[in-house]
Structures are given as C-alpha cells and as structure tokens.
Design an enzyme around this catalytic site. Sequence first.
Site, PDB file in Angstrom:
ATOM      1  CE1 TYR A   1      -9.550   3.714 -13.451  1.00 28.72           C
ATOM      2  CE2 TYR A   1     -11.742   2.870 -12.958  1.00 28.72           C
ATOM      3  CZ  TYR A   1     -10.621   3.597 -12.588  1.00 28.72           C
ATOM      4  OH  TYR A   1     -10.568   4.182 -11.344  1.00 28.72           O
TER       5      TYR A   1
ATOM      6  CB  ILE B   1      -3.759  -4.196  -8.252  1.00 31.60           C
ATOM      7  CG1 ILE B   1      -3.938  -5.714  -8.140  1.00 31.60           C
ATOM      8  CG2 ILE B   1      -2.706  -3.738  -7.255  1.00 31.60           C
ATOM      9  CD1 ILE B   1      -4.642  -6.364  -9.281  1.00 31.60           C
ATOM     10  CG  ASP B   2      -5.508  -0.528  -3.751  1.00 30.49           C
ATOM     11  OD1 ASP B   2      -5.774  -0.223  -4.934  1.00 30.49           O
ATOM     12  OD2 ASP B   2      -5.287   0.338  -2.870  1.00 30.49           O
TER      13      ASP B   2
ATOM     14  N   GLY C   1       0.838  -1.200   0.000  1.00 30.29           N
ATOM     15  CA  GLY C   1       0.000   0.000   0.000  1.00 30.29           C
ATOM     16  C   GLY C   1       0.867   1.243   0.000  1.00 30.29           C
TER      17      GLY C   1
HETATM   18  N1  LIG Z   1      -0.701   1.250  13.275  1.00 30.16           N
HETATM   19  C1  LIG Z   1      -0.992   2.085  12.267  1.00 30.16           C
HETATM   20  N2  LIG Z   1       0.012   2.601  11.505  1.00 30.16           N
HETATM   21  C2  LIG Z   1      -0.262   3.431  10.481  1.00 30.16           C
HETATM   22  N3  LIG Z   1      -1.506   3.804  10.143  1.00 30.16           N
HETATM   23  C3  LIG Z   1      -2.534   3.325  10.856  1.00 30.16           C
HETATM   24  C4  LIG Z   1      -2.335   2.430  11.943  1.00 30.16           C
HETATM   25  N4  LIG Z   1      -3.542   2.106  12.430  1.00 30.16           N
HETATM   26  C5  LIG Z   1      -4.462   2.770  11.712  1.00 30.16           C
HETATM   27  N5  LIG Z   1      -3.865   3.523  10.773  1.00 30.16           N
HETATM   28  C6  LIG Z   1      -4.563   4.372   9.816  1.00 30.16           C
HETATM   29  O1  LIG Z   1      -4.582   3.671   8.612  1.00 30.16           O
HETATM   30  C7  LIG Z   1      -4.514   4.568   7.524  1.00 30.16           C
HETATM   31  C8  LIG Z   1      -3.732   3.888   6.426  1.00 30.16           C
HETATM   32  O2  LIG Z   1      -4.479   2.750   6.093  1.00 30.16           O
HETATM   33  P1  LIG Z   1      -3.857   1.520   5.344  1.00 30.16           P
HETATM   34  O3  LIG Z   1      -2.754   0.940   6.139  1.00 30.16           O
HETATM   35  O4  LIG Z   1      -5.000   0.668   4.987  1.00 30.16           O
HETATM   36  O5  LIG Z   1      -3.291   2.343   4.088  1.00 30.16           O
HETATM   37  P2  LIG Z   1      -2.211   1.968   3.008  1.00 30.16           P
HETATM   38  O6  LIG Z   1      -1.111   1.108   3.523  1.00 30.16           O
HETATM   39  O7  LIG Z   1      -1.857   3.209   2.313  1.00 30.16           O
HETATM   40  O8  LIG Z   1      -3.027   1.076   2.107  1.00 30.16           O
HETATM   41  P3  LIG Z   1      -3.729   1.540   0.821  1.00 30.16           P
HETATM   42  O9  LIG Z   1      -2.691   2.050  -0.127  1.00 30.16           O
HETATM   43  O10 LIG Z   1      -4.343   0.260   0.403  1.00 30.16           O
HETATM   44  O11 LIG Z   1      -4.707   2.578   1.209  1.00 30.16           O
HETATM   45  C9  LIG Z   1      -3.894   5.862   8.034  1.00 30.16           C
HETATM   46  O12 LIG Z   1      -4.713   6.935   7.654  1.00 30.16           O
HETATM   47  C10 LIG Z   1      -3.912   5.716   9.549  1.00 30.16           C
HETATM   48  O13 LIG Z   1      -4.734   6.707  10.132  1.00 30.16           O
HETATM   49  C1  LIG Z   2      -6.291   5.103  -5.015  1.00 23.86           C
HETATM   50  C2  LIG Z   2      -5.189   4.212  -4.484  1.00 23.86           C
HETATM   51  C3  LIG Z   2      -3.954   5.036  -4.184  1.00 23.86           C
HETATM   52  C4  LIG Z   2      -5.700   3.600  -3.183  1.00 23.86           C
HETATM   53  O1  LIG Z   2      -4.735   2.779  -2.611  1.00 23.86           O
HETATM   54  C5  LIG Z   2      -4.876   3.062  -5.477  1.00 23.86           C
HETATM   55  O2  LIG Z   2      -5.987   2.263  -5.682  1.00 23.86           O
HETATM   56  C6  LIG Z   2      -4.418   3.597  -6.816  1.00 23.86           C
HETATM   57  O3  LIG Z   2      -3.291   3.993  -6.956  1.00 23.86           O
HETATM   58  N1  LIG Z   2      -5.354   3.592  -7.826  1.00 23.86           N
HETATM   59  C7  LIG Z   2      -5.097   4.038  -9.167  1.00 23.86           C
HETATM   60  C8  LIG Z   2      -6.161   4.939  -9.657  1.00 23.86           C
HETATM   61  C9  LIG Z   2      -7.549   4.336  -9.766  1.00 23.86           C
HETATM   62  O4  LIG Z   2      -7.889   3.371  -9.059  1.00 23.86           O
HETATM   63  O5  LIG Z   2      -8.341   4.845 -10.585  1.00 23.86           O
HETATM   64  K   LIG Z   3      -6.989   2.379   0.118  1.00 25.70           K
END
Ligand SMILES: Nc1ncnc2c1ncn2[C@@H]1O[C@H](COP(=O)(O)OP(=O)(O)OP(=O)(O)O)[C@@H](O)[C@H]1O
Ligand SMILES: CC(C)(CO)[C@@H](O)C(=O)NCCC(=O)O
Ligand SMILES: [K+]
Length: 281
Positions: A117, A122-123, A20
């Site tokens: 699209y 992919i998430d 992520g």
């Molecule tokens: N232990 C933690 N560490 C970091 N962020 C956390 C934690 N617990 C909750 N969060 C929250 O999770 C959010 C990030 O979510 P997540 O980890 O799902 O995002 P990500 O890794 O960017 O994944 P994606 O790209 O799929 O969104 C942050 O906004 C934060 O507020």
């Molecule tokens: C929107 C995020 C950043 C969420 O993790 C990811 O799904 C992404 O990079 N998407 C590409 C743009 C789209 O989904 O249209």
């Molecule tokens: K997300």
Amino acid sequence: MTNVIHPQTVDPTWLALMIGNSRLHWALFSGKTLREAWEIDQVPVTAIERLIQQWAQGDWPEAIFPLNVREWVRQAAKAGPIPLYLASVVPAQTSIWQTYPATTIVTPDRLPLKGLYPTLGIDRALAILGAGNQLGWPVLVLDAGTALTLTGADGDRHLVGGAILPGLGLQLHALVEHTAALPIVEARSDSTLPPRWALNTADAVESGIVYTMVAGIQDFIGAWRTKFPDSAIAMTGGDSTSLLNYLQAKAPEVAAIVQPDPHLIFWGIRSVALAQLPISQ
Ligand SMILES: Nc1ncnc2c1ncn2[C@@H]1O[C@H](COP(=O)(O)OP(=O)(O)OP(=O)(O)O)[C@@H](O)[C@H]1O
Ligand SMILES: CC(C)(CO)[C@@H](O)C(=O)NCCC(=O)O
Ligand SMILES: [K+]
C-alpha cells in the site's frame, strides 16, 4: 579495537544506509558480501550537509565512518564515488543525501513485492524482502525498533498485512514522560523477565510493558501460524535481542521458531543493488 579492513576483491564496494527514526544504520558491502555494519545517531540536517560535502571531497568524516572502514572506503573511492543505496523512513532526511553524487534512493516500486500500500514504510518492505530471500516465502517479520512492526507476506510475495505499535524503548519512555510519579525505567540488561506481580514502581512499569508486549507477540505469531503453518518468522531491530530473550523465558516453543537476523533490511537493499551493480553472482 576492531580490525582495519581493506578492499581485496574485484567486486565493487558500495554502501547501504537505512535512515530509521532514532538512528542511521550503515553497511559496507563488497559485491554481495556484507563486510561491516554500524549505527550512528540521528544527525541534524545542517550537520549532514557539511558531512556530505566533506565526504564528496574525499575526506571521510569520523562522524559517519568508523576507523576500521575508513581505509577501505578511502581506497575504494579511488575508482570513483562509492555507490550509496539509501532507504529512509524520515522524509526530512532523505533529499539531503541526494547531494552526494552516487546516491540511489530505494523506493517500494523497485521491489519485487506485490500488494504494497502507498504509505507502507520502506523499512518494512525491505525487511520482508530480505527475510523472504533468506528464509523463503511465506514469511513474517517482526522489526523491534523505535516502533515494533509486524509485516507478513504470502508464498506469492504478496503483502498480507501487519501491525505497528510503540517499541519497547518508546513504551517505557512515553509512560515516564506523560506521568508525574513514574521513574525512568530501562529494560534490564540481562533481559530476564521482571516479576509479574511487582511490588515497586520500576518493576511494575517493566512488568506491564514486557508482559503485554510478549503476550502480543505470541498472539500475532500464533495467528500468523494458523494462516501459514510452515511460515518462517524473522526478527530484527535494536530491541530484538531483549524481546527474544523475554519470549524465550515465557514461551520457549514460540521463541524457537523465531529467527533473529540484525541485517534483514540490508539483505533487502542488497537485492536492489545486485540488480544494478556489476557484481559477479
Ligand atoms: N546502542 C543503542 N542505541 C540506541 N538504541 C539502542 C541501542 N541498542 C539497542 N537499542 C534499542 O533499539 C531501539 C531502536 O531500534 P532501531 O535502532 O532498530 O530503531 P530505529 O533506528 O528507529 O529504526 P527503525 O525506524 O527502523 O525502527 C530502541 O528502542 C533501543 O532500546
Ligand atoms: C512504522 C515505522 C515508523 C517503523 O520504522 C515505518 O515503517 C513507517 O514510517 N511506516 C509508515 C506507515 C506504515 O508502514 O503503514
Ligand atoms: K522498526
């Protein structure tokens, strides 16, 4: 301390990794059973190279594998490199993992979904697949991560569409970063609603962001339910507990139809792995 877990089944052990934007999300499976899920912080590319080398040599870096899964992976790896199914929304991080010999990159063309699209994350595709597999179709997914994404598919697994906005943490931090006088505001840990008509700066920032996000979520869910009245609605991502608590406080009847599941993306990855690995169904 969490219990040490061991491979007790004949089903193959495999790993899922969702890269992520803020964290790496890992899961250890045996066959179709998720044994353990954990998160690690984003790692710089040079450090990853070293970690993968270590790992390929049968050393299980603590930076990746928490203590309670190391014994499991160590034993499972006696049968050969543990398959790794990887999905990433951070292109700079993707190719480096291919130096590990048992990596499969999960790409949208492998997924039984229609109408995607080309630049769809992919998430998002994996979360909608995972949610549809668990709850049925049509389905709407809210993924409350760095970004908050909404993604909906119809009864024919065809993408209807969705929306992307800055996530809860990102909204709070962006406002602070781009203004001189606003303090750092963390969402309150008990996820109770802030006072709407705030009389101090921290509460005012929190009120603005929380009430507009919750109103937006209500509006999107309402619009989706108008199109698909009986659709399941699922929520995942790091901020899903906070947002669902806010929603519960403001609109309990809407919160009641939202099903939280921290593992939606892993269920999506699992359906790809199950089609490839020798796993008893
Ligand atoms: N232990 C933690 N560490 C970091 N962020 C956390 C934690 N617990 C909750 N969060 C929250 O999770 C959010 C990030 O979510 P997540 O980890 O799902 O995002 P990500 O890794 O960017 O994944 P994606 O790209 O799929 O969104 C942050 O906004 C934060 O507020
Ligand atoms: C929107 C995020 C950043 C969420 O993790 C990811 O799904 C992404 O990079 N998407 C590409 C743009 C789209 O989904 O249209
Ligand atoms: K997300």
